[in-house]
Design a protein around this motif. Structure first.
Motif, mmCIF file in Angstrom:
data_model
loop_
_atom_site.group_PDB
_atom_site.id
_atom_site.type_symbol
_atom_site.label_atom_id
_atom_site.label_comp_id
_atom_site.label_asym_id
_atom_site.label_seq_id
_atom_site.Cartn_x
_atom_site.Cartn_y
_atom_site.Cartn_z
ATOM 1 N N SER A 28 5.992 17.408 -2.910
ATOM 2 C CA SER A 28 4.931 16.639 -3.560
ATOM 3 C C SER A 28 3.763 16.442 -2.598
ATOM 4 O O SER A 28 3.917 16.434 -1.382
ATOM 5 C CB SER A 28 5.453 15.299 -4.065
ATOM 6 O OG SER A 28 5.996 14.543 -3.006
ATOM 7 N N LYS A 29 2.592 16.265 -3.154
ATOM 8 C CA LYS A 29 1.371 15.999 -2.386
ATOM 9 C C LYS A 29 0.861 14.630 -2.838
ATOM 10 O O LYS A 29 0.457 14.477 -3.999
ATOM 11 C CB LYS A 29 0.312 17.068 -2.642
ATOM 12 C CG LYS A 29 0.821 18.525 -2.597
ATOM 13 C CD LYS A 29 1.355 18.898 -1.246
ATOM 14 C CE LYS A 29 1.683 20.384 -1.158
ATOM 15 N NZ LYS A 29 2.764 20.831 -2.028
ATOM 16 N N VAL A 30 0.916 13.654 -1.965
ATOM 17 C CA VAL A 30 0.642 12.264 -2.325
ATOM 18 C C VAL A 30 -0.649 11.796 -1.659
ATOM 19 O O VAL A 30 -0.798 11.900 -0.436
ATOM 20 C CB VAL A 30 1.813 11.348 -1.914
ATOM 21 C CG1 VAL A 30 1.532 9.907 -2.308
ATOM 22 C CG2 VAL A 30 3.121 11.832 -2.546
ATOM 23 N N GLY A 31 -1.563 11.283 -2.465
ATOM 24 C CA GLY A 31 -2.785 10.690 -1.946
ATOM 25 C C GLY A 31 -2.592 9.191 -1.772
ATOM 26 O O GLY A 31 -2.230 8.494 -2.720
ATOM 27 N N LEU A 32 -2.803 8.699 -0.562
ATOM 28 C CA LEU A 32 -2.654 7.271 -0.271
ATOM 29 C C LEU A 32 -4.027 6.613 -0.349
ATOM 30 O O LEU A 32 -4.924 6.946 0.429
ATOM 31 C CB LEU A 32 -2.041 7.079 1.119
ATOM 32 C CG LEU A 32 -1.838 5.638 1.611
ATOM 33 C CD1 LEU A 32 -0.902 4.874 0.675
ATOM 34 C CD2 LEU A 32 -1.271 5.633 3.026
ATOM 35 N N VAL A 33 -4.202 5.700 -1.309
ATOM 36 C CA VAL A 33 -5.502 5.079 -1.530
ATOM 37 C C VAL A 33 -5.385 3.564 -1.443
ATOM 38 O O VAL A 33 -4.305 2.992 -1.581
ATOM 39 C CB VAL A 33 -6.101 5.482 -2.899
ATOM 40 C CG1 VAL A 33 -6.235 6.989 -3.022
ATOM 41 C CG2 VAL A 33 -5.264 4.928 -4.052
ATOM 42 N N GLY A 34 -6.513 2.924 -1.226
ATOM 43 C CA GLY A 34 -6.567 1.474 -1.116
ATOM 44 C C GLY A 34 -7.829 1.091 -0.371
ATOM 45 O O GLY A 34 -8.466 1.911 0.290
ATOM 46 N N ARG A 35 -8.194 -0.180 -0.478
ATOM 47 C CA ARG A 35 -9.395 -0.666 0.182
ATOM 48 C C ARG A 35 -9.295 -0.491 1.702
ATOM 49 O O ARG A 35 -8.197 -0.490 2.270
ATOM 50 C CB ARG A 35 -9.618 -2.145 -0.137
ATOM 51 C CG ARG A 35 -9.947 -2.423 -1.603
ATOM 52 C CD ARG A 35 -11.411 -2.153 -1.899
ATOM 53 N NE ARG A 35 -11.709 -2.413 -3.297
ATOM 54 C CZ ARG A 35 -11.998 -3.607 -3.789
ATOM 55 N NH1 ARG A 35 -12.028 -4.660 -2.997
ATOM 56 N NH2 ARG A 35 -12.281 -3.747 -5.071
ATOM 57 N N ASN A 36 -10.439 -0.363 2.351
ATOM 58 C CA ASN A 36 -10.464 -0.354 3.809
ATOM 59 C C ASN A 36 -9.835 -1.643 4.338
ATOM 60 O O ASN A 36 -10.108 -2.732 3.824
ATOM 61 C CB ASN A 36 -11.897 -0.242 4.321
ATOM 62 C CG ASN A 36 -12.452 1.165 4.181
ATOM 63 O OD1 ASN A 36 -11.695 2.131 4.052
ATOM 64 N ND2 ASN A 36 -13.763 1.309 4.211
ATOM 65 N N GLY A 37 -8.986 -1.503 5.346
ATOM 66 C CA GLY A 37 -8.373 -2.677 5.949
ATOM 67 C C GLY A 37 -7.040 -3.078 5.346
ATOM 68 O O GLY A 37 -6.422 -4.041 5.796
ATOM 69 N N THR A 38 -6.571 -2.350 4.325
ATOM 70 C CA THR A 38 -5.294 -2.725 3.697
ATOM 71 C C THR A 38 -4.090 -2.212 4.473
ATOM 72 O O THR A 38 -2.962 -2.638 4.211
ATOM 73 C CB THR A 38 -5.221 -2.207 2.246
ATOM 74 O OG1 THR A 38 -5.511 -0.804 2.232
ATOM 75 C CG2 THR A 38 -6.206 -2.938 1.358
ATOM 76 N N GLY A 39 -4.297 -1.262 5.411
ATOM 77 C CA GLY A 39 -3.183 -0.836 6.261
ATOM 78 C C GLY A 39 -2.762 0.610 6.127
ATOM 79 O O GLY A 39 -1.652 0.968 6.530
ATOM 80 N N LYS A 40 -3.624 1.475 5.602
ATOM 81 C CA LYS A 40 -3.232 2.872 5.402
ATOM 82 C C LYS A 40 -2.955 3.578 6.728
ATOM 83 O O LYS A 40 -1.942 4.265 6.875
ATOM 84 C CB LYS A 40 -4.336 3.595 4.611
ATOM 85 C CG LYS A 40 -4.587 2.999 3.235
ATOM 86 C CD LYS A 40 -5.593 3.807 2.431
ATOM 87 C CE LYS A 40 -6.992 3.767 3.039
ATOM 88 N NZ LYS A 40 -7.569 2.410 3.048
ATOM 89 N N SER A 41 -3.844 3.413 7.697
ATOM 90 C CA SER A 41 -3.632 4.064 9.007
ATOM 91 C C SER A 41 -2.437 3.442 9.720
ATOM 92 O O SER A 41 -1.692 4.141 10.429
ATOM 93 C CB SER A 41 -4.893 3.937 9.864
ATOM 94 O OG SER A 41 -5.977 4.644 9.272
ATOM 95 N N THR A 42 -2.222 2.146 9.538
ATOM 96 C CA THR A 42 -1.054 1.490 10.131
ATOM 97 C C THR A 42 0.236 2.059 9.553
ATOM 98 O O THR A 42 1.226 2.241 10.271
ATOM 99 C CB THR A 42 -1.115 -0.032 9.884
ATOM 100 O OG1 THR A 42 -2.319 -0.547 10.453
ATOM 101 C CG2 THR A 42 0.074 -0.736 10.504
#
Length: 628
Positions: A28-42
Motif C-alpha cells: 500500500s502507498k499511504v499519504g500522511l496528512v494533517g496540519r503543520n505541528g500535529t506530529g507527522k515528522s515526529t
C-alpha cells in the motif's frame, strides 16, 4: 508491514499522540496528512526508532528495510551515478568480493545472487531514476559537490529509490522538485513494488501516488481509502452524518429537559422526571470532526491599476557573465495577468524572475521596460532565508510600520496567522509555515501591483494552501507563480509560460496535458516504444479508443471504492454508538446487535479493500498498457 498500537507520545507534557492506532499493509502507498505541528515528522522518528514512545508500540515486520532521505545529503567528489549505485550495499559488496573470491562455489553463489538482484542492469536503473529527477547523462557523471543543496537532496532521493527498501518513508518529497520531477515521482511511487508512507501537502501528488490517506488529528490516526479527494469526500460525509446524529440527540435533549422542567415538582411525575435527569447526565455528546479555523493570508492589491503593460521584455538575453541562460525573450505582463511558469529546474525560471525584479540586466541590447510606478512583491526561498533570524515577527513589522501603534502592528501580524504567541518568537525559531506567513505579510505591505511567487506553498499545509489560493484569487493585481503544486497553479493562473531550451514561450495546453506530455517524454527517454500517429485527429481517436477500453476497469474500481467508503462510514457510526455509557446494561440486545454488525462490517471492509486494490491494480495495468 507496519502496526501502530495505542501510541502515546508527549513533548514537554503536551500529548502529541494519544492512543493512536494505524495498520499499513504490504504494497500500500499511504499519504500522511494533517496540519503543520500535529506530529507527522515526529511519527517518522518514532517509526525509525530515533525516539521512543511513552506508551503503546510500533511493530515492523521482521527484517524489514526502511528507507528515508537523511538530512546529510551527499556532497563529495563521487559522481551522481556512483553515489546512487553505492546505495545498494549488497550489490556493491558482492561486486567487490567477486574481484577477490577464489572458491568456485562462492564465486558461483556471488554471480547467482547478482543475477537474482538484477545487479547487471543496475546502472541503467540508476540512470533512469536520476533522469526522472532531472539529471541528464552529462550531469550524472559530475561530482555531487558541483550541485546545490536542493539538487543534492534529489540525489539522496534517487539513491533511496534505487536501493528499493521494503518501506519508503518520504517527508515532503516534492519540495525540491519541479512539476516535471513531481509528475515522474508520483508515477514511480504508484508502480513501486514496496510499501510507502509519505508526508505531503501536495494535493495532486496525493491523488495520483497513494492508495490510502492516514489523517493525523487531535492525537489520533484515522485511515481512509483512496487519494486526497476521496479522503475529503469521506470526511465531509462522516461529518455530515455526525451532525445529523448530533441534531437528533439535541432534539431528544430538549424533550427531556422540557419534561424535567414541567414535572420536576409534580408528586405523580417526580420519579419519571428524576430518571430523565439521570439520562441527561449520562448522555454522551456526538463527537464531530472539529475544523480548526485557518488564519487568513491577506494580500491587498494596489489602490489603482497601472496602464498596461506593467513589464515588457523586448528581445532580451539573460544570464550571468559569459553564460547565457535565456535568449530573445519577447513577453509582456499586464496588470491583471495570472501566469504560471513551467519548466525543469535549471532551465531559467528563477533567472527570469530575477530579471522581472531588476536583480539582473539584459546581456544584449534588448531591454526590459517597467512601469515607473510599478511595485513588486517577491516571495522566494532566499527571501525566507534573508529574514533576520534573531528578530521577532513583531520586530520585522516595526521596521515597516515605524509610526503605527502597537495594536496596528499586531493586527497586521494577526491578519497572517501570527498571534501573540509567535509574534515575539525570533524568526529563526519559527516553523517554515510561520516564516512563509511572515514573508507574505512583508511583501504585501506596500500593496504591490505584481506578485512574483517562487514555490510559495512549500512550507504550507493543505489547508493553508487553500487559504493562499483564496487570497490570490481575491488579490487585485498581476501574479506570476513558479510552483510544482499543480492544484495551486490550476486554481489561480489562466496563462502558462514554458521555460525550455533557452526560451520563454506561451504554452497553450492545460496542466493535465503537460503532465501527460512529461510521462510520455519519460517513456521516450527510457527507449520504450510509442505509438506513431499521423495527425492530431488520429492521436485523439487513439486516445478515445484507449479510454473506452479501460473504462470498465475504472468503473469497477470506482464502484468498489464507493462501497468501501460507505462501509467505513457505517463502521464509524457503529463505533460511536458503542461508546454510549451503560449501553450493555441498559440495552444489551442493541449492544449485541451492534457488535454483530461491527464484525460483519469489518469482514466486509477487509474483502472490499482487497477487491478494490485488485481492481485498482488491474485498471492501472490497463492504463499503462494503453500509454495513458
Amino acid at each position: 508491514m507496519l502496526h501502530i498500537n495505542d501510541l502515546t507520545y508527549r513533548i514537554e507534557g503536551r500529548p502529541l499522540f494519544e492512543k493512536a492506532t494505524l495498520a499499513i499493509y504490504a504494497g500500500s502507498k499511504v499519504g500522511l496528512v494533517g496540519r503543520n505541528g500535529t506530529g507527522k515528522s515526529t511519527l517518522f522518528r518514532l517509526i525509525k526508532g530515533e525516539i521512543s514512545p511513552d506508551d503503546g508500540e510500533i511493530n515492523l515486520r521482521k527484517n524489514m528495510r526502511l528507507g528515508a532521505v537523511d538530512q546529510e545529503v551527499p556532497s563529495g567528489p563521487q559522481s551522481l551515478i556512483a553515489t546512487v549505485l553505492a546505495a545498494d550495499t549488497e550489490r556493491a559488496d558482492l561486486l567487490a568480493e567477486a574481484e577477490t573470491a577464489t572458491d568456485p562455489l562462492r564465486i558461483a553463489y556471488i554471480h547467482t545472487r547478482l543475477g537474482d538482484i538484477d545487479a547487471y542492469s543496475a546502472e541503467a536503473r540508476a540512470a533512469s531514476i536520476l533522469n526522472g529527477l532531472g539529471f541528464d547523462a552529462e550531469d550524472q557523471l559530475k561530482p555531487c559537490a558541483d550541485f546545490s543543496g536542493g539538487w543534492r537532496m534529489r540525489v539522496a532521493l534517487a539513491a533511496m529509490l534505487f536501493a528499493q527498501p521494503d518501506m519508503l518513508l518520504l517527508d515532503e518529497p516534492t519540495n525540491y522538485l519541479d512539476v516535471e520531477g513531481a509528475v515522474w515521482l508520483e508515477a514511480h511511487i504508484r508502480k513501486y513494488p514496496g510499501t510507502a508512507l509519505i508526508v505531503s501537502h501536495d494535493r495532486d501528488f496525493l491523488n495520483e501516488a497513494v492508495t490510502h490517506i492516514a489523517h493525523l488529528r487531535e492525537g489520533r490516526l484515522y485511515s481512509y481509502t483512496g487519494g486526497y479527494d476521496a479522503f475529503e469526500r469521506q470526511l465531509a460525509e462522516q461529518n455530515r452524518l455526525n451532525m445529523a446524529l448530533m441534531a437528533k440527540q439535541e432534539d431528544e435533549r430538549r424533550h427531556l429537559e422540557a419534561f424535567v422542567t414541567r414535572f420536576r415538582y409534580s408528586a405523580s411525575k417526580a420519579k419519571q422526571a428524576q430518571s430523565r435527569v439521570k439520562k441527561l447526565e449520562k448522555m454522551q455528546p456526538v463527537a464531530t470532526i472539529i475544523s480548526d479555523p485557518i488564519a487568513p493570508i491577506v494580500l491587498e492589491g494596489p489602490d489603482r491599476p497601472l496602464s498596461p503593460p506593467i513589464i515588457r521584455f523586448n528581445n532580451v538575453d539573460l544570464g550571468y557573465g559569459e553564460l547565457t541562460v535565456l535568449r530573445r525573450i519577447d513577453q509582456r505582463i499586464d496588470e491583471d495577468d495570472r501566469i504560471g511558469l513551467l519548466g525543469k529546474n535549471g532551465e531559467g525560471k528563477s533567472t527570469f524572475a530575477k530579471a522581472i525584479m531588476g536583480e539582473i540586466d539584459p546581456l544584449n541590447d534588448g531591454h526590459i521596460k517597467r512601469h515607473k510606478k510599478l511595485r513588486i512583491g517577491y516571495f522566494a526561498q532566499h527571501q525566507i532565508d534573508a529574514l533576520n533570524p534573531v528578530a521577532s515577527a513583531y520586530d520585522h513589522i516595526v521596521e515597516l510600520m515605524p509610526d503605527a501603534t502597537e495594536a496596528q502592528r499586531r493586527a497586521r501580524l494577526a491578519g497572517f496567522g501570527l498571534g501573540v504567541k509567535n509574534a515575539e518568537t525570533p524568526a529563526g525559531d519559527l516553523s517554515g509555515g510561520e516564516k512563509a506567513r511572515l514573508l507574505f505579510s512583508l511583501i504585501g505591505f506596500h500593496k504591490p501591483h505584481l506578485l512574483v511567487l517562487d514555490e510559495p506553498a512549500n512550507h504550507l499545509d493543505i489547508d493553508s494552501r487553500a487559504e493562499l489560493i483564496k487570497s490570490l484569487n481575491a488579490y487585485e493585481g498581476a501574479v506570476l507563480i513558479i510552483s510544482h503544486d499543480r492544484n495551486l497553479l490550476e486554481s489561480v493562473v489562466d496563462r502558462l509560460w514554458l521555460v525550455n531550451k533557452g526560451s520563454v514561450t506561451s504554452y497553450d495546453g492545460s496542466l493535465e496535458e503537460y503532465r501527460i506530455m512529461q510521462l510520455e517524454k519519460d517513456k521516450t527517454d527510457k527507449g520504450s516504444d510509442e505509438k506513431s500517429v499521423n495527425s492530431r485527429k488520429q492521436s485523439r481517436q487513439d486516445r478515445a479508443k484507449a479510454l473506452k477500453s479501460i473504462a470498465p476497469f475504472k468503473k469497477k474500481a470506482d464502484a468498489l471504492e464507493a462501497k468501501l467508503d460507505k462501509a467505513q462510514i457505517e463502521l464509524a457510526l457503529i463505533d460511536k454508538a458503542l461508546t454510549v455509557t451503560d449501553l450493555f446494561t441498559k440495552n444489551p440486545d442493541e449492544a449485541v446487535k451492534l457488535g454483530q454488525d461491527r464484525v460483519r462490517l469489518e469482514k466486509m471492509i477487509e474483502g472490499l479493500e482487497a477487491d478494490w486494490l485488485t481492481a485498482l491494480e488491474a485498471y492501472e495495468r490497463e492504463r499503462d498498457a494503453a500509454d495513458l
